[in-house]
Design an enzyme around this catalytic site. Sequence first.
Site, PDB file in Angstrom:
ATOM      1  N   ASP A 123       0.863  -1.183   0.000  1.00  0.00           N
ATOM      2  CA  ASP A 123       0.000   0.000   0.000  1.00  0.00           C
ATOM      3  C   ASP A 123       0.897   1.229   0.000  1.00  0.00           C
ATOM      4  OD1 ASP A 123      -2.383  -1.437   0.062  1.00  0.00           O
ATOM      5  OD2 ASP A 123      -2.515  -1.408   2.235  1.00  0.00           O
ATOM      6  N   ASP A 142      -7.055  -1.490  -4.111  1.00  0.00           N
ATOM      7  CA  ASP A 142      -8.027  -1.160  -3.065  1.00  0.00           C
ATOM      8  C   ASP A 142      -9.052  -0.148  -3.574  1.00  0.00           C
ATOM      9  OD1 ASP A 142      -6.511  -2.757  -1.345  1.00  0.00           O
ATOM     10  OD2 ASP A 142      -5.434  -1.042  -0.485  1.00  0.00           O
TER      11      ASP A 142
END
Length: 182
Positions: A123, A142
């Site tokens: 991320d 995401d």
Amino acid sequence: MNPVMKNRLIGCVVALVLFAVDQWSKNYVTKTLGINEIGKAMELLPIFDLRFTRNFGVSLGMFEATSPEMRWGLVLVTGLIALVVTVWMLREKLLGDIIALSFILGGALGNIKDRYELGYVVDFADLHFGDFRPFLIFNVADAAITIGVVIVLARAFFMRDNDDKEVDDLMNTKAADAAESK
């Protein structure tokens, strides 16, 4: 090619493109820009940074995999979910539904690949307003999953009546195409 098959093909292409963009962006941030260690960051805008983190869990960091067995369990479970989404997408007829599911599928595949190869999901996108962060640090996958789920829910709540007419129109087009080809 009939309209339904065309819609499904478009969905598959969108899922693959999102998967590729997710993998490219993670590679660009971690390798090209060298933001590949906890604590490394690059400010792009006053409200948006590239900030490396590892997500060992699933949505919102829940169900963190703290052992190799849990890691492979998450790979298996998320793989099964991706399979269900694929089957669902290939059963749908309307482009809006198919696109929403393709966003979910493309994002899921990107995160599954990370978890399979690395043991965690990379991320890096950090949206913040001062110290307030409306989201956890995230990635393209995401974002795609979230957008896909929002579209699925919005279509389920607001578009069902219109969808029935659109399916009828598609099926009538299919019947007309079949009659024309005889």
